[in-house]
Design a protein around this motif. Structure first.
Motif, PDB file in Angstrom:
ATOM      1  N   VAL A  47       0.859  -1.183   0.000  1.00  0.00           N
ATOM      2  CA  VAL A  47       0.000   0.000   0.000  1.00  0.00           C
ATOM      3  C   VAL A  47       0.896   1.234   0.000  1.00  0.00           C
ATOM      4  O   VAL A  47       1.722   1.412   0.897  1.00  0.00           O
ATOM      5  CB  VAL A  47      -0.933   0.017   1.234  1.00  0.00           C
ATOM      6  N   HIS A  48       0.721   2.043  -1.026  1.00  0.00           N
ATOM      7  CA  HIS A  48       1.566   3.228  -1.202  1.00  0.00           C
ATOM      8  C   HIS A  48       0.669   4.429  -1.456  1.00  0.00           C
ATOM      9  O   HIS A  48      -0.186   4.390  -2.350  1.00  0.00           O
ATOM     10  CB  HIS A  48       2.514   3.025  -2.380  1.00  0.00           C
ATOM     11  N   THR A  49       0.848   5.486  -0.677  1.00  0.00           N
ATOM     12  CA  THR A  49       0.058   6.702  -0.854  1.00  0.00           C
ATOM     13  C   THR A  49       0.978   7.867  -1.165  1.00  0.00           C
ATOM     14  O   THR A  49       1.933   8.136  -0.424  1.00  0.00           O
ATOM     15  CB  THR A  49      -0.769   7.010   0.410  1.00  0.00           C
ATOM     16  N   GLU A  50       0.677   8.533  -2.260  1.00  0.00           N
ATOM     17  CA  GLU A  50       1.500   9.670  -2.695  1.00  0.00           C
ATOM     18  C   GLU A  50       0.667  10.580  -3.591  1.00  0.00           C
ATOM     19  O   GLU A  50      -0.059  10.098  -4.466  1.00  0.00           O
ATOM     20  CB  GLU A  50       2.727   9.179  -3.469  1.00  0.00           C
ATOM     21  N   ALA A  51       0.762  11.873  -3.329  1.00  0.00           N
ATOM     22  CA  ALA A  51       0.137  12.893  -4.181  1.00  0.00           C
ATOM     23  C   ALA A  51      -1.341  12.629  -4.430  1.00  0.00           C
ATOM     24  O   ALA A  51      -1.844  12.744  -5.553  1.00  0.00           O
ATOM     25  CB  ALA A  51       0.891  13.000  -5.510  1.00  0.00           C
ATOM     26  N   GLY A  52      -2.049  12.236  -3.369  1.00  0.00           N
ATOM     27  CA  GLY A  52      -3.488  12.063  -3.471  1.00  0.00           C
ATOM     28  C   GLY A  52      -3.956  10.734  -4.018  1.00  0.00           C
ATOM     29  O   GLY A  52      -5.153  10.539  -4.223  1.00  0.00           O
ATOM     30  N   VAL A  53      -3.020   9.799  -4.259  1.00  0.00           N
ATOM     31  CA  VAL A  53      -3.374   8.495  -4.832  1.00  0.00           C
ATOM     32  C   VAL A  53      -2.871   7.378  -3.918  1.00  0.00           C
ATOM     33  O   VAL A  53      -1.687   7.340  -3.572  1.00  0.00           O
ATOM     34  CB  VAL A  53      -2.771   8.312  -6.232  1.00  0.00           C
ATOM     35  N   THR A  54      -3.763   6.490  -3.515  1.00  0.00           N
ATOM     36  CA  THR A  54      -3.366   5.269  -2.806  1.00  0.00           C
ATOM     37  C   THR A  54      -3.321   4.125  -3.813  1.00  0.00           C
ATOM     38  O   THR A  54      -4.305   3.855  -4.500  1.00  0.00           O
ATOM     39  CB  THR A  54      -4.356   4.933  -1.680  1.00  0.00           C
ATOM     40  N   THR A  55      -2.167   3.473  -3.893  1.00  0.00           N
ATOM     41  CA  THR A  55      -1.996   2.341  -4.788  1.00  0.00           C
ATOM     42  C   THR A  55      -1.910   1.061  -3.969  1.00  0.00           C
ATOM     43  O   THR A  55      -1.100   0.957  -3.047  1.00  0.00           O
ATOM     44  CB  THR A  55      -0.721   2.491  -5.636  1.00  0.00           C
ATOM     45  N   ILE A  56      -2.767   0.097  -4.289  1.00  0.00           N
ATOM     46  CA  ILE A  56      -2.801  -1.198  -3.627  1.00  0.00           C
ATOM     47  C   ILE A  56      -2.303  -2.230  -4.634  1.00  0.00           C
ATOM     48  O   ILE A  56      -2.925  -2.435  -5.679  1.00  0.00           O
ATOM     49  CB  ILE A  56      -4.219  -1.535  -3.146  1.00  0.00           C
ATOM     50  N   THR A  57      -1.169  -2.865  -4.311  1.00  0.00           N
ATOM     51  CA  THR A  57      -0.513  -3.756  -5.263  1.00  0.00           C
ATOM     52  C   THR A  57      -0.517  -5.187  -4.769  1.00  0.00           C
ATOM     53  O   THR A  57      -0.088  -5.472  -3.653  1.00  0.00           O
ATOM     54  CB  THR A  57       0.954  -3.316  -5.485  1.00  0.00           C
ATOM     55  N   PHE A  58      -1.012  -6.102  -5.611  1.00  0.00           N
ATOM     56  CA  PHE A  58      -0.856  -7.530  -5.333  1.00  0.00           C
ATOM     57  C   PHE A  58       0.628  -7.869  -5.478  1.00  0.00           C
ATOM     58  O   PHE A  58       1.213  -7.656  -6.545  1.00  0.00           O
ATOM     59  CB  PHE A  58      -1.671  -8.370  -6.313  1.00  0.00           C
ATOM     60  N   ASN A  59       1.213  -8.403  -4.418  1.00  0.00           N
ATOM     61  CA  ASN A  59       2.663  -8.592  -4.389  1.00  0.00           C
ATOM     62  C   ASN A  59       3.011 -10.028  -3.994  1.00  0.00           C
ATOM     63  O   ASN A  59       3.828 -10.283  -3.123  1.00  0.00           O
ATOM     64  CB  ASN A  59       3.294  -7.598  -3.403  1.00  0.00           C
ATOM     65  N   GLN A  86      -1.848   4.964 -13.374  1.00  0.00           N
ATOM     66  CA  GLN A  86      -1.327   5.983 -12.477  1.00  0.00           C
ATOM     67  C   GLN A  86      -1.524   7.381 -13.056  1.00  0.00           C
ATOM     68  O   GLN A  86      -1.837   8.333 -12.328  1.00  0.00           O
ATOM     69  CB  GLN A  86       0.157   5.729 -12.198  1.00  0.00           C
ATOM     70  N   ALA A  87      -1.335   7.527 -14.352  1.00  0.00           N
ATOM     71  CA  ALA A  87      -1.529   8.833 -14.988  1.00  0.00           C
ATOM     72  C   ALA A  87      -2.979   9.289 -14.860  1.00  0.00           C
ATOM     73  O   ALA A  87      -3.258  10.470 -14.580  1.00  0.00           O
ATOM     74  CB  ALA A  87      -1.116   8.765 -16.453  1.00  0.00           C
ATOM     75  N   GLN A  88      -3.921   8.367 -15.057  1.00  0.00           N
ATOM     76  CA  GLN A  88      -5.333   8.713 -14.907  1.00  0.00           C
ATOM     77  C   GLN A  88      -5.659   9.068 -13.453  1.00  0.00           C
ATOM     78  O   GLN A  88      -6.449   9.972 -13.181  1.00  0.00           O
ATOM     79  CB  GLN A  88      -6.212   7.562 -15.391  1.00  0.00           C
ATOM     80  N   ALA A  89      -5.037   8.335 -12.519  1.00  0.00           N
ATOM     81  CA  ALA A  89      -5.253   8.626 -11.096  1.00  0.00           C
ATOM     82  C   ALA A  89      -4.747  10.019 -10.748  1.00  0.00           C
ATOM     83  O   ALA A  89      -5.378  10.746  -9.962  1.00  0.00           O
ATOM     84  CB  ALA A  89      -4.568   7.570 -10.240  1.00  0.00           C
ATOM     85  N   ARG A  90      -3.617  10.398 -11.310  1.00  0.00           N
ATOM     86  CA  ARG A  90      -3.078  11.739 -11.036  1.00  0.00           C
ATOM     87  C   ARG A  90      -4.006  12.827 -11.592  1.00  0.00           C
ATOM     88  O   ARG A  90      -4.160  13.892 -10.982  1.00  0.00           O
ATOM     89  CB  ARG A  90      -1.674  11.872 -11.606  1.00  0.00           C
ATOM     90  N   LYS A  91      -4.628  12.551 -12.743  1.00  0.00           N
ATOM     91  CA  LYS A  91      -5.603  13.507 -13.276  1.00  0.00           C
ATOM     92  C   LYS A  91      -6.762  13.674 -12.297  1.00  0.00           C
ATOM     93  O   LYS A  91      -7.223  14.797 -12.035  1.00  0.00           O
ATOM     94  CB  LYS A  91      -6.145  13.009 -14.621  1.00  0.00           C
TER      95      LYS A  91
END
Length: 258
Positions: A10-22, A191-196
């Protein structure tokens, strides 16, 4: 901020939380602890006013093989408070935009969870499948409602009754994915769409999503609960026992008496 939780990152940066299957060595198959981690991550993202979008992603070669069968048999979802159901309810009711980047196999819940995402981007190697019947089970995640709504009844019947994979272009045609891209570009596009989205006003994002979903939200929750009850019952019946026994023994199941 990056946090490792079991086999979920789980990584949160610049308004986006990314949940990665690892858990690539296990084809990102999902355990009970992983469901709990994702449910907690969604709850944290909902509560954090700085988070404006969530991205789910896997590996370039595999999104998720669905439930980890061994873990699933040891810890079947016994109640509606089980981590898998907590995750599904949290995802279905999540008020902010959710994006998924899907490459390679997306099996079972790896596909059905996508019906609750707002944007889905697929690598051209993506393969979606919902093989619940093949395991002596029924659909979950309100997919018995949402798949026919999106695909039409006959395509939904083919996907849910036969349980055979359909590829990225077919998913694009029925509206399950927004765009098909090379696998190495898929996570970057999401990620680009999430940043938008993160650059837009949160109140407008939440209200727009609420208005789009309000008509079916109660029905989704009701169907999800009904599916969950049927799923739990069917887990204890002969067909599922035969299917899972055959899977663990690496043999072809025999449903002639089921």
């Amino acid at each position: 901020m990056t946090e490792a939780i079991q086999d979920i990152l789980v990584h949160t940066e610049a308004g986006v939380t990314t949940i990665t299957f690892n858990r690539v060595d296990k084809k990102n198959s999902i355990t009970t602890r992983m469901y709990a981690a994702m449910a907690d991550a969604l709850a944290a993202a909902e509560a954090d006013a700085s988070v404006r979008a969530v991205v789910f992603q896997g590996d370039v070669a595999v999104f998720s093989a669905g439930n980890d069968i061994g873990d699933f048999l040891q810890q079947p979802p016994a109640t509606q408070d089980s981590p898998v159901f907590r995750f599904l309810r949290g995802l279905a009711a999540f008020p902010k935009p959710v994006i998924a980047a899907v490459c390679g196999p997306a099996v079972g819940i790896g596909t059905t969870m996508l019906f609750h995402c707002d944007l889905v981007y697929a690598g051209d190697n993506a393969a979606f499948s919902m093989p619940f019947v093949n395991l002596g089970l029924c659909p979950e995640a309100a997919s018995s409602l949402l798949v026919p709504q999106m695909m039409g009844y006959h395509r939904a019947a083919e996907a849910l009754l036969l349980g055979e994979p359909f590829m990225a272009e077919a998913a694009l045609e029925v509206g399950l994915v927004n765009r098909v891209v090379p696998p190495t570009e898929c996570n970057g596009v999401a990620q680009a769409q999430a940043r938008k989205l993160a650059a837009k006003p949160l109140s407008a994002l939440i209200e727009t999503k609420r208005l789009m979903k309000k008509g079916q939200a109660p029905q989704v929750q009701a169907v999800m609960a009904e599916e969950g009850a049927s799923f739990g019952r069917m887990l204890r019946e002969p067909a599922a026992r035969e299917a899972f026994g055959a899977f663990m023994a690496k043999r072809k199941p025999d449903f002639s008496n089921c």
